[in-house]
Design a protein around this motif. Sequence first.
Motif, PDB file in Angstrom:
ATOM      1  N   PRO A 166       6.794 -18.293  -5.276  1.00  0.00           N
ATOM      2  CA  PRO A 166       5.809 -19.363  -5.126  1.00  0.00           C
ATOM      3  C   PRO A 166       4.981 -19.160  -3.845  1.00  0.00           C
ATOM      4  N   ASP A 167       3.733 -19.626  -3.892  1.00  0.00           N
ATOM      5  CA  ASP A 167       2.839 -19.477  -2.734  1.00  0.00           C
ATOM      6  C   ASP A 167       3.446 -20.067  -1.471  1.00  0.00           C
ATOM      7  N   GLU A 168       4.148 -21.204  -1.627  1.00  0.00           N
ATOM      8  CA  GLU A 168       4.700 -21.843  -0.428  1.00  0.00           C
ATOM      9  C   GLU A 168       5.681 -20.913   0.279  1.00  0.00           C
ATOM     10  N   LEU A 169       6.502 -20.216  -0.497  1.00  0.00           N
ATOM     11  CA  LEU A 169       7.474 -19.307   0.122  1.00  0.00           C
ATOM     12  C   LEU A 169       6.753 -18.136   0.793  1.00  0.00           C
ATOM     13  N   ILE A 170       5.784 -17.568   0.124  1.00  0.00           N
ATOM     14  CA  ILE A 170       5.056 -16.427   0.684  1.00  0.00           C
ATOM     15  C   ILE A 170       4.455 -16.790   2.045  1.00  0.00           C
ATOM     16  N   ALA A 171       3.924 -18.005   2.130  1.00  0.00           N
ATOM     17  CA  ALA A 171       3.283 -18.449   3.371  1.00  0.00           C
ATOM     18  C   ALA A 171       4.288 -18.638   4.503  1.00  0.00           C
ATOM     19  N   LEU A 172       5.570 -18.779   4.171  1.00  0.00           N
ATOM     20  CA  LEU A 172       6.600 -19.003   5.196  1.00  0.00           C
ATOM     21  C   LEU A 172       7.210 -17.691   5.706  1.00  0.00           C
ATOM     22  N   LEU A 173       6.848 -16.567   5.087  1.00  0.00           N
ATOM     23  CA  LEU A 173       7.493 -15.290   5.422  1.00  0.00           C
ATOM     24  C   LEU A 173       6.819 -14.607   6.609  1.00  0.00           C
ATOM     25  N   ASP A 174       7.641 -14.139   7.552  1.00  0.00           N
ATOM     26  CA  ASP A 174       7.129 -13.255   8.608  1.00  0.00           C
ATOM     27  C   ASP A 174       7.178 -11.808   8.157  1.00  0.00           C
ATOM     28  N   GLY A 175       8.149 -11.482   7.302  1.00  0.00           N
ATOM     29  CA  GLY A 175       8.261 -10.099   6.866  1.00  0.00           C
ATOM     30  C   GLY A 175       9.011  -9.967   5.557  1.00  0.00           C
ATOM     31  N   VAL A 176       8.741  -8.870   4.838  1.00  0.00           N
ATOM     32  CA  VAL A 176       9.527  -8.519   3.657  1.00  0.00           C
ATOM     33  C   VAL A 176      10.097  -7.116   3.847  1.00  0.00           C
ATOM     34  N   ILE A 177      11.270  -6.905   3.261  1.00  0.00           N
ATOM     35  CA  ILE A 177      11.919  -5.597   3.249  1.00  0.00           C
ATOM     36  C   ILE A 177      12.027  -5.211   1.776  1.00  0.00           C
ATOM     37  N   VAL A 178      11.271  -4.195   1.370  1.00  0.00           N
ATOM     38  CA  VAL A 178      11.171  -3.845  -0.053  1.00  0.00           C
ATOM     39  C   VAL A 178      11.468  -2.363  -0.270  1.00  0.00           C
ATOM     40  N   ASN A 179      12.021  -2.034  -1.433  1.00  0.00           N
ATOM     41  CA  ASN A 179      12.084  -0.621  -1.808  1.00  0.00           C
ATOM     42  C   ASN A 179      10.792  -0.295  -2.564  1.00  0.00           C
ATOM     43  N   ARG A 180      10.664   0.945  -3.018  1.00  0.00           N
ATOM     44  CA  ARG A 180       9.393   1.345  -3.648  1.00  0.00           C
ATOM     45  C   ARG A 180       9.066   0.486  -4.870  1.00  0.00           C
ATOM     46  N   ASP A 181      10.091   0.200  -5.691  1.00  0.00           N
ATOM     47  CA  ASP A 181       9.849  -0.573  -6.917  1.00  0.00           C
ATOM     48  C   ASP A 181       9.417  -1.996  -6.590  1.00  0.00           C
ATOM     49  N   GLU A 182      10.106  -2.588  -5.607  1.00  0.00           N
ATOM     50  CA  GLU A 182       9.766  -3.970  -5.233  1.00  0.00           C
ATOM     51  C   GLU A 182       8.365  -4.036  -4.630  1.00  0.00           C
ATOM     52  N   GLU A 183       8.029  -3.019  -3.848  1.00  0.00           N
ATOM     53  CA  GLU A 183       6.688  -2.994  -3.247  1.00  0.00           C
ATOM     54  C   GLU A 183       5.606  -2.964  -4.332  1.00  0.00           C
ATOM     55  N   LYS A 184       5.864  -2.179  -5.373  1.00  0.00           N
ATOM     56  CA  LYS A 184       4.908  -2.083  -6.479  1.00  0.00           C
ATOM     57  C   LYS A 184       4.818  -3.414  -7.226  1.00  0.00           C
ATOM     58  N   ALA A 185       5.992  -3.968  -7.543  1.00  0.00           N
ATOM     59  CA  ALA A 185       6.021  -5.198  -8.345  1.00  0.00           C
ATOM     60  C   ALA A 185       5.418  -6.383  -7.592  1.00  0.00           C
ATOM     61  N   LEU A 186       5.508  -6.349  -6.265  1.00  0.00           N
ATOM     62  CA  LEU A 186       5.066  -7.497  -5.456  1.00  0.00           C
ATOM     63  C   LEU A 186       3.849  -7.131  -4.605  1.00  0.00           C
ATOM     64  N   ALA A 187       3.005  -6.248  -5.102  1.00  0.00           N
ATOM     65  CA  ALA A 187       1.848  -5.772  -4.324  1.00  0.00           C
ATOM     66  C   ALA A 187       1.018  -6.935  -3.777  1.00  0.00           C
ATOM     67  N   GLU A 188       0.896  -7.964  -4.589  1.00  0.00           N
ATOM     68  CA  GLU A 188       0.094  -9.138  -4.197  1.00  0.00           C
ATOM     69  C   GLU A 188       0.733  -9.871  -3.011  1.00  0.00           C
TER      70      GLU A 188
END
Length: 280
Positions: A166-188
Amino acid sequence: SVVVVGSVNLDAVTVCDRFPQPGETVTGVSVAFGQGGKGANQARSAARSGAATAFVGAVGDDDAARTVLDSLAGARVDVSRVARVPGSTGFANVTVDGSGENHIVVVPGANGAVRVDDAARAAIGAADVLLLQLEIPLPAVLDAARAAREAGTVVLLNPSPVRSLPDELIALLDGVIVNRDEEKALAEVVRRVPHVVTTLGGDGARATGPDGTVDTPGFAVDVVDTTGAGDAFAGALAAHWDLSPAERLRRANAAGALTATAPGAAAAPTAAEVDAFLTT
Ligand code: ADP
């Protein structure tokens, strides 16, 4: 200090020469029990990396609860805010065959009942870093992130298993830790978060933040089992968030690589083991 709000499982790993067919029984070769769940694995890694670490989660009213809590406490993770709820502790039943293929059944159990209560909120507020994953209900993830933001605690999310956020969660994040697949799936999502740390398996990791991008090459290690390597990386990164982006990336990458050299999901190295590895 670090607070992890997340999942904890009892893992049972059985090894057999070949998988049974439906209705068939085969004789296995070995069985091992361990603590799993991304939340617990990452908390263990943060604690072993030297950060005062508390785990907020839930266990059931069964024998498995004791096993996983003792295991976490043995790694010096503060488990005083783990709730005990009716029903089973999270459980992962892993079967591995002679060729290394696996079959896994995960029962979320108590992980589905994780809530962020006042005691958890206070712990989050007092910590430097909150580390989250997605193996617990999203409302608990959101509540934890809100509590952190309110108190100025850094919010890091390892969005695994991957799902839309959800947008609200994204706005609360300082950082994400992603592997290659997650980075692709969550490009936005990745475009909207200040710090993005991408793990690249044997190729190391990359961190992009307000001050630019740093890369750290992979370590050539004898890989035994990469299960839990990503969790060890995330926990170490959170524990060392106070270091420079390059230095915390290097230490997290070493923790991930060392975890890949040992069997099991809960094999995260201590700070001293990482020090020794980095100086040889
Ligand atoms: P995940 O296991 O979550 O998909 P990765 O495969 O990117 O994530 O691995 C996470 C981290 O674990 C890497 O950044 C690295 O530090 C370490 N790692 C994983 N596989 C290897 C490998 N084959 N050799 C060395 N380090 C590895």
